[in-house]
Design an enzyme around this catalytic site. Structure first.
Site, mmCIF file in Angstrom:
data_model
loop_
_atom_site.group_PDB
_atom_site.id
_atom_site.type_symbol
_atom_site.label_atom_id
_atom_site.label_comp_id
_atom_site.label_asym_id
_atom_site.label_seq_id
_atom_site.Cartn_x
_atom_site.Cartn_y
_atom_site.Cartn_z
ATOM 1 N N ASP A 169 0.870 -1.179 0.000
ATOM 2 C CA ASP A 169 0.000 0.000 0.000
ATOM 3 C C ASP A 169 0.900 1.219 0.000
ATOM 4 O O ASP A 169 1.482 1.571 1.033
ATOM 5 C CB ASP A 169 -0.916 0.014 1.221
ATOM 6 N N ASP A 254 -14.884 -13.101 -6.029
ATOM 7 C CA ASP A 254 -16.234 -12.592 -5.753
ATOM 8 C C ASP A 254 -16.635 -11.539 -6.777
ATOM 9 O O ASP A 254 -17.802 -11.168 -6.849
ATOM 10 C CB ASP A 254 -16.289 -11.999 -4.336
ATOM 11 N N GLU A 259 -19.762 -8.015 -15.016
ATOM 12 C CA GLU A 259 -20.722 -8.589 -14.075
ATOM 13 C C GLU A 259 -22.142 -8.342 -14.566
ATOM 14 O O GLU A 259 -22.480 -7.202 -14.873
ATOM 15 C CB GLU A 259 -20.522 -7.998 -12.678
ATOM 16 N N HIS A 277 -20.554 -11.567 -6.334
ATOM 17 C CA HIS A 277 -20.414 -10.254 -5.693
ATOM 18 C C HIS A 277 -21.227 -10.190 -4.397
ATOM 19 O O HIS A 277 -22.126 -9.372 -4.222
ATOM 20 C CB HIS A 277 -20.835 -9.134 -6.656
#
Length: 523
Positions: A169, A254, A259, A277
């Site tokens: 990060d 997921d 989508e 999802h």
């Protein structure tokens, strides 16, 4: 007594909270014209993703004081229209953090122990105890990409499983990482050492395909990838080839680039498991989403300050009119700074010049922090929570004033990363933000669109070669300017272009003699 309208299903506990402050009407499946007709009768409206609050509807919301979105995303609310009407918009960004983190481990365990495959075999009437041998999580290295709210919840659970945690990060300091017990490293090193890799970052131009063929090729043969963040973070074609050829152990997804996925070859592989999802789809997350926003509605209708306000709280109209252009400028400057540094920012200095030296510039400071943080966080950053998020990330903010200034009003910022800094000067000209200096070079730049900035030595042919390369790849240059301190010295070239510049073209620009660096800003 306040009147509150609920147009999407929320938890009963949330409804009870709302009833404590006023009269509650529940009306589902309203047509837009029906909602527009009745919205003027209410002080608050509570919605989820089903209700669309457009400008056309909000223009009739003469008495509305707050829009409460039970969930994270507010794409179904016209924020600008709400702000112009003085309507506060609140949401519940923390409501799903634990649910997503738990699903991450559910998928991780499912992939590690082949649970879905073994279940399917058992339901077919088979008793196959040999084909589904798995691996333990204990003692393995978990690579967490993104250490925000959800990433930190994943870290806690990884430690409970006895895993070693490494993280990537660029916006988290070593100090914060150490407090979490995470060893920071770059993305490639993380991919090399991790047994499990999980992603928890937003999808932006910089994070798209953050896991690509190059990263997958250096992963361990037993590596398992988990993605409960956003489709598009992983190059699905590269992932498919690696999984098909058994170069890595498996994937648990997921989210997908498209989508719902249509004819996605990944879903035909035995070493891929997935969910549609479902990250926030738990009773607890839905209850939390509803009760959090219900409590915010109660506070606002009681005249108390609320958290999780997405838009700017009400201000006197004269103050809004004066500060609004500078707030836009400040946010743009923050966005430029974070993209130019490309590293974690640990300190910023903001100097308010000219007429701003006499103002309370809290909202300008918050706008700058929002500009820094918005591109790097999954959940929404707003003017209310930006300072707290910056504090949690150990970003130190120093403010000052400059009464004597060459501009009527100006904002001067210096942002510091680990090993570099960037300075920017901006002002307002004809009501619009304009950047006047970058790192000491005089420029005249409207901060919008796609901007390519090169750092180079002022030599003949540099500008021409860069322009030629862009032209050969069909990238049109809308405008160009060069800033320099002296002939033959270090300079910058600013190119405003009409198209995204592919990574391969950026690399070609960097290879031009006398060009030291190339950055592309998406504003």
């Amino acid at each position: 007594m306040a009147k509150i309208l609920i147009t999407d299903p929320i938890h009963e506990d949330a409804i009870d909270i709302l009833k404590s402050i006023g009269e509650v009407d529940i009306k589902y499946n309203l047509k837009p014209e029906e909602l527009k007709e009745i919205i003027k009768n209410y002080d608050a409206i509570v919605i989820r993703s089903g209700t669309k609050l457009t400008r056309n509807i909000l223009e009739n919301a003469d008495n509305l004081k707050v829009i409460a979105r039970a969930g994270v995303g507010v794409d179904n609310v016209d924020i600008n229209a709400a702000t112009e009407k003085g309507i506060l918009v609140v949401n519940s960004p923390d409501s799903s953090s634990i649910s997503v983190a738990e699903l991450t481990f559910g998928l991780m365990l499912g992939a590690a122990r082949n649970i879905p495959q073994a279940t399917a075999s058992l339901k077919r009437g088979e008793w196959d105890r040999k084909s589904f041998k798995g691996i333990e999580l204990y003692g393995k290295t978990l690579g967490v990409i993104g250490l925000g709210r959800i990433g930190q919840q994943v870290v806690k659970r990884g430690k409970a499983f006895g895993m070693n945690i490494v993280g990537y990060d660029p916006y988290i300091s070593e100090e914060v990482a150490n407090s979490l017990g995470v060893e920071l490293m770059d993305i490639d090193d993380l991919c090399k050492v991790s047994d499990f890799i999980t992603l928890h970052v937003p999808l932006t131009p910089k994070t798209k395909h953050i896991i690509g063929k190059e990263q997958i090729d250096i992963m361990k043969p037993n590596a398992i990838i988990v993605n409960c963040a956003r489709g598009g973070l992983i190059d699905e074609n590269a992932l498919y080839e690696a999984l098909k050829n058994k170069k890595i152990r498996g994937a648990a997804l997921d989210v997908f680039e498209e989508e719902p996925p249509k004819d996605n070859p990944l879903l035909k592989l035995d070493n891929v498991i997935g969910t549609p999802h479902q990250g926030a789809s738990t009773e607890e997350a839905q209850k939390s989403a509803g009760t959090i926003v219900a409590e915010q509605v109660v506070k606002i209708l009681s005249g108390k300050p609320a958290e999780n306000v997405v838009n700017l709280p009400a201000l006197p109209s004269d103050k809004i009119n004066k500060l609004k252009p500078y707030m836009e400028l400040s946010e743009k400057m923050g966005n430029i700074a974070i993209q130019l540094l490309d590293n974690s920012i640990n300190k910023v200095e903001i100097i308010y010049g000219g007429e701003l030296s006499k103002e309370n510039n809290e909202y300008i400071k918050r706008s700058f922090l929002k500009g820094i943080l918005s591109p790097i966080l999954l959940a929404g950053v707003n003017l209310v929570n930006a300072p707290k998020i910056a504090e949690n990330r150990n970003i130190k903010v120093i403010e000052g004033t400059l009464s004597e200034d060459e501009y009527k009003g100006s904002i001067r910022i210096t942002a510091y990363g680990n090993d570099e800094k960037v300075s920017i000067v901006g002002t307002i000209i004809d009501g619009k933000p304009v950047i006047k200096e970058i790192n000491g070079y005089k420029v005249d730049l409207k901060p919008e669109g796609i901007i390519c900035i090169t750092k180079h030595i002022d030599r003949p042919g540099v500008v021409g070669k860069a322009s030629t390369i862009l032209g050969e790849y069909g990238i049109n240059i809308a405008s160009m300017q060069v800033g320099r301190t002296e002939p033959g010295g270090e300079s910058i070239m600013i190119l405003v272009v009409d198209h995204q510049i592919p990574a391969e073209v950026i690399n070609m620009l960097k290879e031009i003699d006398n060009i030291k660096d190339v950055k592309v800003l998406n504003l």
